[in-house]
Every structure is written in C-alpha cells, then in structure tokens.
Design an enzyme around this catalytic site. Sequence first.
Site, mmCIF file in Angstrom:
data_model
loop_
_atom_site.group_PDB
_atom_site.id
_atom_site.type_symbol
_atom_site.label_atom_id
_atom_site.label_comp_id
_atom_site.label_asym_id
_atom_site.label_seq_id
_atom_site.Cartn_x
_atom_site.Cartn_y
_atom_site.Cartn_z
ATOM 1 N N ARG A 105 -20.175 2.270 22.692
ATOM 2 C CA ARG A 105 -18.737 2.002 22.584
ATOM 3 C C ARG A 105 -18.439 0.902 21.579
ATOM 4 N NH1 ARG A 105 -15.032 4.256 21.364
ATOM 5 N NH2 ARG A 105 -15.794 5.819 22.820
ATOM 6 N N LYS A 140 -2.320 -9.465 7.344
ATOM 7 C CA LYS A 140 -1.920 -8.930 8.650
ATOM 8 C C LYS A 140 -3.053 -8.088 9.231
ATOM 9 C CE LYS A 140 2.932 -9.008 7.314
ATOM 10 N NZ LYS A 140 4.154 -8.226 7.004
ATOM 11 N N LYS A 172 6.069 -19.026 -0.621
ATOM 12 C CA LYS A 172 7.077 -18.182 -0.005
ATOM 13 C C LYS A 172 8.337 -18.997 0.251
ATOM 14 C CE LYS A 172 5.416 -14.744 2.388
ATOM 15 N NZ LYS A 172 4.814 -13.913 3.452
ATOM 16 N N GLU A 201 6.713 -15.694 -4.235
ATOM 17 C CA GLU A 201 7.599 -14.676 -3.679
ATOM 18 C C GLU A 201 9.007 -14.855 -4.244
ATOM 19 O OE1 GLU A 201 7.781 -13.230 0.732
ATOM 20 O OE2 GLU A 201 9.234 -14.857 0.505
ATOM 21 N N ASP A 222 10.012 -9.285 -3.069
ATOM 22 C CA ASP A 222 10.164 -9.031 -1.640
ATOM 23 C C ASP A 222 11.426 -8.251 -1.323
ATOM 24 O OD1 ASP A 222 9.455 -9.248 1.074
ATOM 25 O OD2 ASP A 222 10.773 -10.983 1.316
#
Length: 286
Positions: A105, A140, A172, A201, A222
């Site tokens: 597994r 992510k 950002k 960004e 963005d």
Amino acid sequence: MNVDWSKSAEVREIVRRALAEDLGPSGLDVTSLATIPADQTDTGDLVARADGVVAGLDVAAAVFDEASAGTVKVSIKASDGARVTRGDVLATVAGPTRAILTAERTALNLLCRMSGVATHTRAWADALAGTKALVLDTRKTTPGLRVLEKYAVRAGGGTNKRMGLYDVAMIKDNHKLAAGGLTDAYRLVRSAFPDVPIQVEVETVAEAVESVEAGAEFLLCDNMSPALLREVVAAVGDRAELEATGGLTLDQAREYAETGVDYLSVGALTHSSPILDIALDLRPRS
C-alpha cells in the site's frame, strides 16, 4: 526518465515516514504475520488499472527495498513519463510474501499519486503543443511530498518553477504593501540577495512596465484575461518572461498560450490531480 531514488536521502526519508505511518509503534503488519509463513515467497506484478502516464516506479522500488531490507527484488518494465494503458505491467516484484504485502500500500500510494500528477500534467502539455508556452507547477504541493510531485510534473512534460522560498524571490501583493510599493520591494530584494532570481506578480499593464523598468526579468500576470495578457506582451516585449497564472483551466489553456506568454502556471497539477489507478497482483501459486 527513471531516477534512482535509492541514492536520495530525502526520498529515503519520505519512504521511511510513509512506512512508519502504516506500521505504527509496533512496526508490525499483523495480517501478513498471522496469515503468511515466514519462508513463503511470491512474485507479483504492478499493473495499470487505467490509461495514463506513469511516474515514480523507482520510488515504489525503494519502498519494497526499505520494507524488506533488500530481500524483495523489483524489475521495472516501464519508464517514468511513458504513456501506459490499462493492463500494462509496470514492474514485477519477487521475494518474501510478507514483505511484499507489507510494502504494497505504501508503494502504491506514492506511485499512484505521482502517476496521477504526471497524467494530469501531460494533458496540459498536450494542450500547449505547438505554442511556445510551457506549463509550470507551483508550491501548492502535498506537505512532505514536494520533491516527488515536482519530479512527476517533469515526467508528465511540465516544468518546475521554484522549489521553495529559498531559491527564487517572488514579490507578490503583500510584499509590495509591506515594502511600500513594487519598485521599493524589488530594490530591497535585489540589495539583500543580489544573486537570487526575482519574479514579480503584476495585475495591470502599468505594473508590468514598472516591474521591467525596475529590472525584473520574470513577471507573473495574475488573473488577467487573454485580451489583457496580449496588451502586457506588447508592452513588455522581450524584456521579461511572462507567466499567466490564477485559476486557469484546461479548456482555456490554448487561448492563454496563444497570447504570447512563455508559461502557464497551474497549481492544480499538484493540489488537485486524481491518482492513476495501479494495483499489485500476486501471481497464482503453482
């Protein structure tokens, strides 16, 4: 493009943690210990249960090796990045039956996950074929599995962006606010880390122009529409690489690629890819 993960301390640690999660404090597979004689050996096949792109065969092999102290031997029959069809044998395992089933597994969890990422990435790469745009991953990722998931992106025909917060600076919106503005943020990062690549960004044509005038060579555009992206491409020219990012979907991929951007950034490659179903089938005993 198989990688020999047996030589990677980082991947070996992932394998050990994954096995420990399954075996718990006792370190025992109680079902296999109760039902299978210690001296029994068997051979089994890792078989694709669906069409897709395989990735992580050497990782699966590392699990069997770790769980068996090297007594289970794995023969890999396919290459990472290869398209496979339902029923294909991807690898064969042979050795003590208890060890094979103890590792089963954990090996499949990692292999199915990585192959799912590779399969999803290949769909994006195919959608962009014929344009200059490449599909990028993001940060992510599943905690603890980043190195494996980003490898799977490469196996599927995608491109890795940054591995973490340490290898590329990404300015950002919150950084701009905290630093007092885009140009100030860029200047501060460049001063503190002169050799680190900087990405900025942007959300408007004006921000894109301000960024390249400050010295930025990579812009994240963005949540822009294709029409706005084309304006940015025209305004920036070849002064910076451009990435479309923010909520992109596969049915939009071609339209965004044809704006002239260099990359499409897709967090879903690693945060939303379904697994590729792969199973372990023991061969019938004679």
